[in-house]
Design an enzyme around this catalytic site. Sequence first.
Site, PDB file in Angstrom:
ATOM      1  N   LYS A  45       0.795  -1.236   0.000  1.00 45.57           N
ATOM      2  CA  LYS A  45       0.000   0.000   0.000  1.00 45.57           C
ATOM      3  C   LYS A  45       0.825   1.283   0.000  1.00 45.57           C
ATOM      4  O   LYS A  45       0.325   2.365   0.292  1.00 45.57           O
ATOM      5  CB  LYS A  45      -1.017   0.037   1.161  1.00 45.57           C
ATOM      6  N   HIS A 107       6.884  -7.300  -2.712  1.00 41.45           N
ATOM      7  CA  HIS A 107       6.788  -6.681  -1.383  1.00 41.45           C
ATOM      8  C   HIS A 107       7.769  -7.356  -0.419  1.00 41.45           C
ATOM      9  O   HIS A 107       7.651  -7.196   0.801  1.00 41.45           O
ATOM     10  CB  HIS A 107       5.379  -6.856  -0.807  1.00 41.45           C
ATOM     11  N   ARG A 129       6.119   4.593   2.251  1.00 43.56           N
ATOM     12  CA  ARG A 129       5.008   5.522   2.524  1.00 43.56           C
ATOM     13  C   ARG A 129       4.860   5.607   4.040  1.00 43.56           C
ATOM     14  O   ARG A 129       5.119   4.614   4.744  1.00 43.56           O
ATOM     15  CB  ARG A 129       3.721   4.966   1.909  1.00 43.56           C
ATOM     16  N   SER A 137      -4.636   2.364   4.525  1.00 50.31           N
ATOM     17  CA  SER A 137      -4.827   1.826   3.173  1.00 50.31           C
ATOM     18  C   SER A 137      -4.865   0.293   3.205  1.00 50.31           C
ATOM     19  O   SER A 137      -5.686  -0.344   2.532  1.00 50.31           O
ATOM     20  CB  SER A 137      -3.691   2.331   2.277  1.00 50.31           C
ATOM     21  N   TYR A 193       6.278   7.907  -1.224  1.00 51.31           N
ATOM     22  CA  TYR A 193       4.946   8.274  -1.719  1.00 51.31           C
ATOM     23  C   TYR A 193       4.699   9.764  -1.486  1.00 51.31           C
ATOM     24  O   TYR A 193       4.145  10.460  -2.343  1.00 51.31           O
ATOM     25  CB  TYR A 193       3.919   7.431  -0.953  1.00 51.31           C
ATOM     26  N   VAL A 227      -0.595   9.539 -14.944  1.00 50.22           N
ATOM     27  CA  VAL A 227      -0.424   8.915 -13.618  1.00 50.22           C
ATOM     28  C   VAL A 227      -1.082   9.727 -12.498  1.00 50.22           C
ATOM     29  O   VAL A 227      -0.910   9.409 -11.326  1.00 50.22           O
ATOM     30  CB  VAL A 227       1.060   8.620 -13.282  1.00 50.22           C
ATOM     31  N   MET A 232      -5.800   7.593 -13.203  1.00 51.31           N
ATOM     32  CA  MET A 232      -5.581   6.169 -12.923  1.00 51.31           C
ATOM     33  C   MET A 232      -6.858   5.511 -12.417  1.00 51.31           C
ATOM     34  O   MET A 232      -7.151   4.369 -12.748  1.00 51.31           O
ATOM     35  CB  MET A 232      -4.439   5.984 -11.909  1.00 51.31           C
ATOM     36  N   LYS A 256      -8.271   6.814  -1.956  1.00 42.61           N
ATOM     37  CA  LYS A 256      -8.237   8.274  -1.767  1.00 42.61           C
ATOM     38  C   LYS A 256      -7.002   8.900  -2.409  1.00 42.61           C
ATOM     39  O   LYS A 256      -7.049  10.019  -2.877  1.00 42.61           O
ATOM     40  CB  LYS A 256      -8.228   8.617  -0.278  1.00 42.61           C
TER      41      LYS A 256
HETATM   42  P1  A3P Z   1      -5.102   4.777  -0.543  1.00 37.87           P
HETATM   43  O1  A3P Z   1      -5.730   3.510  -0.086  1.00 37.87           O
HETATM   44  O2  A3P Z   1      -4.585   5.606   0.609  1.00 37.87           O
HETATM   45  O3  A3P Z   1      -5.957   5.577  -1.449  1.00 37.87           O
HETATM   46  P2  A3P Z   1      -0.351  -0.114  -3.727  1.00 37.87           P
HETATM   47  O4  A3P Z   1      -0.376   0.108  -5.192  1.00 37.87           O
HETATM   48  O5  A3P Z   1       1.009  -0.253  -3.138  1.00 37.87           O
HETATM   49  O6  A3P Z   1      -1.284  -1.209  -3.323  1.00 37.87           O
HETATM   50  O7  A3P Z   1      -0.885   1.229  -3.031  1.00 37.87           O
HETATM   51  C1  A3P Z   1      -2.213   1.632  -3.156  1.00 37.87           C
HETATM   52  C2  A3P Z   1      -2.315   3.032  -2.593  1.00 37.87           C
HETATM   53  O8  A3P Z   1      -1.681   3.945  -3.509  1.00 37.87           O
HETATM   54  C3  A3P Z   1      -3.774   3.479  -2.465  1.00 37.87           C
HETATM   55  O9  A3P Z   1      -3.784   4.398  -1.371  1.00 37.87           O
HETATM   56  C4  A3P Z   1      -3.966   4.179  -3.801  1.00 37.87           C
HETATM   57  O10 A3P Z   1      -5.065   5.069  -3.844  1.00 37.87           O
HETATM   58  C5  A3P Z   1      -2.638   4.915  -3.907  1.00 37.87           C
HETATM   59  N1  A3P Z   1      -2.368   5.379  -5.282  1.00 37.87           N
HETATM   60  C6  A3P Z   1      -2.346   4.658  -6.415  1.00 37.87           C
HETATM   61  N2  A3P Z   1      -2.149   5.466  -7.477  1.00 37.87           N
HETATM   62  C7  A3P Z   1      -2.048   6.715  -7.000  1.00 37.87           C
HETATM   63  C8  A3P Z   1      -1.848   8.002  -7.606  1.00 37.87           C
HETATM   64  N3  A3P Z   1      -1.750   8.136  -8.924  1.00 37.87           N
HETATM   65  N4  A3P Z   1      -1.795   9.086  -6.811  1.00 37.87           N
HETATM   66  C9  A3P Z   1      -1.898   8.965  -5.466  1.00 37.87           C
HETATM   67  N5  A3P Z   1      -2.098   7.767  -4.826  1.00 37.87           N
HETATM   68  C10 A3P Z   1      -2.170   6.672  -5.598  1.00 37.87           C
END
Ligand code: A3P
Length: 293
Positions: A45, A107, A129, A137, A193, A227, A232, A256
């Site tokens: 996450k 991971h 992050r 998350s 992040y 991006v 996305m 979010k």
């Molecule tokens: P949230 O749950 O806080 O929204 P991963 O890809 O490692 O599983 O991480 C997912 C997290 O990254 C989620 O966080 C997701 O919304 C966020 N994320 C993915 N793309 C993003 C972007 N373009 N900008 C900001 N956050 C992003």
Amino acid sequence: MEQPPRPTTFDFHGVCMTEIVTGNWDNVQDFKARPDDVLIVTYPKAGTTWVSYILDLLYFGTVDPDRQTSIPINKRVPFLEMAKRTLPTGTETLNQLTTTPRLIKSHLPVQFVPKSFWEQRCKIVYVARNAKDCAVSYFHFGRMNKSQPDPGDWNSYLEKYMEGQVIYGSWFEHVINWWDKKQTCSNIHYMSYEDLSQDLGREVDRLCAFLGLSPSAEEKENLKAAVKFDSMKENKMVNYSTVPSMDQKVSPFLRKGKVADWKNHFTVAQNEKFDEVYKQKMKNCTLKICSEI
Ligand code: A3P
């Protein structure tokens, strides 16, 4: 399609894991990395999909535009240790990839990375992050993804998270051990992040410098538009809407995308306790990740 029951966790060489991670272990450990492979590693996450998509666009955005519209991101950037019974394993998928470089998601805590990545001196991008947003998350991800253990209620989840009793173990050990490794390994790019959220252009430039890439100004502008969180979220090839175990009505994968959403979840008491634990666990670590910008 009927889903298998949610997995349970167990201790695996000192780290909390599930079968989905450990079920193909020997093949993961024996994986033959190639010198031009690029490994993207995060604690869950931390923005894995975001950075995977950035790297995929940097390498293939102009040379193979069809790839972006026809192949979901989890197939473009396969998950090294993935061992879901119903799907080809991560190593099988990677061994069949014909495109170069291979972009590989993982991971894994640093001590579990297959040795061939070090032997081949592959480039590794590590994304951290802040611990509080990761917890929130990860909790929502557990609610929506039936391949994850049942997260239970938020308070008990947060307790488990602080104790490292979630898949991939302790956030603290993950980010600290990778940070320590980075100090002696020039092939690791350690990013956050929060920095990405604050200045996407600067972070893309840093990534390009590390990877030895020089996209044109126009390519960078296109990438930055693609991006953005809202782009996305609407993009079926990166929003995980193609993955059946995820119920996006419970909580969207792109939920979010904010720094400091933890403030909407942590009570004052939870926050005080978390800060205590954080202070203790991070006391010998020079890494600073801001939890608000
Ligand atoms: P949230 O749950 O806080 O929204 P991963 O890809 O490692 O599983 O991480 C997912 C997290 O990254 C989620 O966080 C997701 O919304 C966020 N994320 C993915 N793309 C993003 C972007 N373009 N900008 C900001 N956050 C992003």
